[in-house]
Design a protein around this motif. Structure first.
Motif, mmCIF file in Angstrom:
data_model
loop_
_atom_site.group_PDB
_atom_site.id
_atom_site.type_symbol
_atom_site.label_atom_id
_atom_site.label_comp_id
_atom_site.label_asym_id
_atom_site.label_seq_id
_atom_site.Cartn_x
_atom_site.Cartn_y
_atom_site.Cartn_z
ATOM 1 N N ASP A 137 0.839 -1.189 0.000
ATOM 2 C CA ASP A 137 0.000 0.000 0.000
ATOM 3 C C ASP A 137 0.885 1.254 0.000
ATOM 4 O O ASP A 137 1.674 1.461 0.922
ATOM 5 C CB ASP A 137 -0.874 -0.053 1.261
ATOM 6 N N GLY A 138 0.721 2.083 -1.010
ATOM 7 C CA GLY A 138 1.538 3.291 -1.146
ATOM 8 C C GLY A 138 1.422 4.233 0.043
ATOM 9 O O GLY A 138 2.381 4.932 0.398
ATOM 10 N N ILE A 139 0.246 4.251 0.666
ATOM 11 C CA ILE A 139 0.032 5.171 1.795
ATOM 12 C C ILE A 139 0.945 4.785 2.962
ATOM 13 O O ILE A 139 1.548 5.637 3.610
ATOM 14 C CB ILE A 139 -1.456 5.139 2.231
ATOM 15 N N GLN A 140 1.069 3.477 3.206
ATOM 16 C CA GLN A 140 1.962 3.007 4.279
ATOM 17 C C GLN A 140 3.415 3.153 3.856
ATOM 18 O O GLN A 140 4.265 3.603 4.627
ATOM 19 C CB GLN A 140 1.659 1.542 4.618
ATOM 20 N N TRP A 141 3.715 2.758 2.623
ATOM 21 C CA TRP A 141 5.095 2.743 2.145
ATOM 22 C C TRP A 141 5.736 4.119 2.261
ATOM 23 O O TRP A 141 6.873 4.267 2.696
ATOM 24 C CB TRP A 141 5.128 2.257 0.689
ATOM 25 N N VAL A 142 4.988 5.126 1.891
ATOM 26 C CA VAL A 142 5.566 6.470 1.827
ATOM 27 C C VAL A 142 5.926 6.989 3.224
ATOM 28 O O VAL A 142 6.830 7.808 3.379
ATOM 29 C CB VAL A 142 4.618 7.415 1.049
ATOM 30 N N LYS A 143 5.274 6.458 4.239
ATOM 31 C CA LYS A 143 5.565 6.901 5.615
ATOM 32 C C LYS A 143 6.976 6.530 6.053
ATOM 33 O O LYS A 143 7.538 7.156 6.944
ATOM 34 C CB LYS A 143 4.539 6.313 6.596
ATOM 35 N N ASP A 144 7.539 5.461 5.456
ATOM 36 C CA ASP A 144 8.898 5.041 5.821
ATOM 37 C C ASP A 144 9.921 5.410 4.753
ATOM 38 O O ASP A 144 11.063 4.967 4.809
ATOM 39 C CB ASP A 144 8.936 3.510 6.022
ATOM 40 N N ALA A 145 9.505 6.169 3.750
ATOM 41 C CA ALA A 145 10.430 6.494 2.646
ATOM 42 C C ALA A 145 11.169 7.797 2.954
ATOM 43 O O ALA A 145 10.630 8.690 3.608
ATOM 44 C CB ALA A 145 9.642 6.631 1.348
#
Ligand code: AG3
Length: 273
Positions: A137-145
């Motif tokens: 899920d991009g929404i979760q992924w971006v939080k750790d990017a």
């Protein structure tokens, strides 16, 4: 016998494409996926009834969602595409000599699978050494990017799985995931049919990004044929297309288009003023 694919683009507007053959149809964990061969635009990818891409006009969308932001950044090394499981945006990003990593964050692995099988000329970049695939899920992924130079939101329409990709909190997370000269671009639908969505996206981006811009491209199989892209930047944008990019192999984007795509028709200008 004539068989037509019809997209109900709105309650009052439809697009029809004459179908030569149905190539694939499946219900994935996230959406209904259809691949068909059309008479006028070649192979067609449909998700939940909405045209995502056709062989005939995919180059416009994929070149414009990538080369415009990548040309505005002084030295894009790390780039991410959220959505975009067909791989078209990745293919274009890899044309930039400065790019070291092109990450694809696609929630639905079946889209990538179908693209590899039925659209090899679009998926071609996905096997490159510089391409990294994340099925999440991009929404979760971006939080750790962290430390990305450009993040591109190549989403479906703002209904179903993509709804959360059109909200200010998501643009805020993208802002945090970007480095110093970071740029965000999101596809933002049609100024004729979704004017309020464009306003919502631009206002949402402006909550986090000091610089915002809207640009347009002509994409015949998308609703109304005139499509918008919303851009947010952390700081100054590069004004001249760097010499090494001037002769990129493209079919729509040119250094002139890079400049002119930001010249908006009056009704669109008024929309985002
Ligand atoms: N994503 C944007 C598709 C939006 C089209 N909308 C519609 N047909 N109603 C395209 C994905 C291509 N990589």
């Amino acid at each position: 016998m004539k068989i037509w694919f019809t997209e109900d683009q709105t309650d009052g507007v439809r697009l029809g494409l004459k179908v030569e053959s149905l190539l694939w149809k499946e219900t994935t964990a996230y959406q209904e996926l259809v691949v068909a061969n059309t008479e006028s635009y070649g192979r067609l990818l449909v998700l939940d009834g909405a045209v995502q891409t056709t062989i005939g006009d995919e180059f416009v969308y994929h070149e414009m969602i990538t080369h415009v932001p990548l040309s505005l950044h002084p030295h894009p090394r790390k780039v991410a595409v959220i959505g975009g499981g067909d791989g078209g945006a990745i293919r274009e990003i890899l044309k930039h000599p400065s790019v070291e990593e092109a990450h694809l964050i696609e929630i639905d692995e079946k889209v990538v699978e179908a693209s590899r099988r039925f659209f090899p000329e679009i998926a071609v970049g996905l096997d490159d050494d510089r391409a990294f695939l994340h099925y999440t899920d991009g929404i979760q992924w971006v939080k750790d990017a962290h430390d990305f130079d450009v993040i591109i939101v190549d989403s479906t329409d703002p209904v179903g799985p993509a709804e959360g990709l059109f909200v200010p909190e998501f643009y805020r997370s993208i802002y945090e995931a970007l480095g110093e000269h970071g740029i965000l671009v999101a596809q933002s639908e049609s100024p004729f049919l979704q004017p309020h969505l464009i306003q919502r996206v631009m206002t949402g981006i402006a909550q986090s990004f000091p610089v915002t811009r809207l640009y347009l491209a002509s994409i015949p199989t998308y609703p109304s044929g005139l499509w918008s892209f919303s851009l947010g930047a952390k700081g100054d944008l590069v004004s001249e297309v760097r010499p090494e990019l001037r002769d990129m192999p493209t079919r729509y984007w040119t250094p002139q288009i890079q400049r002119s795509c930001f010249d908006l028709p009056k009704f669109v200008e008024e929309l985002v003023r």
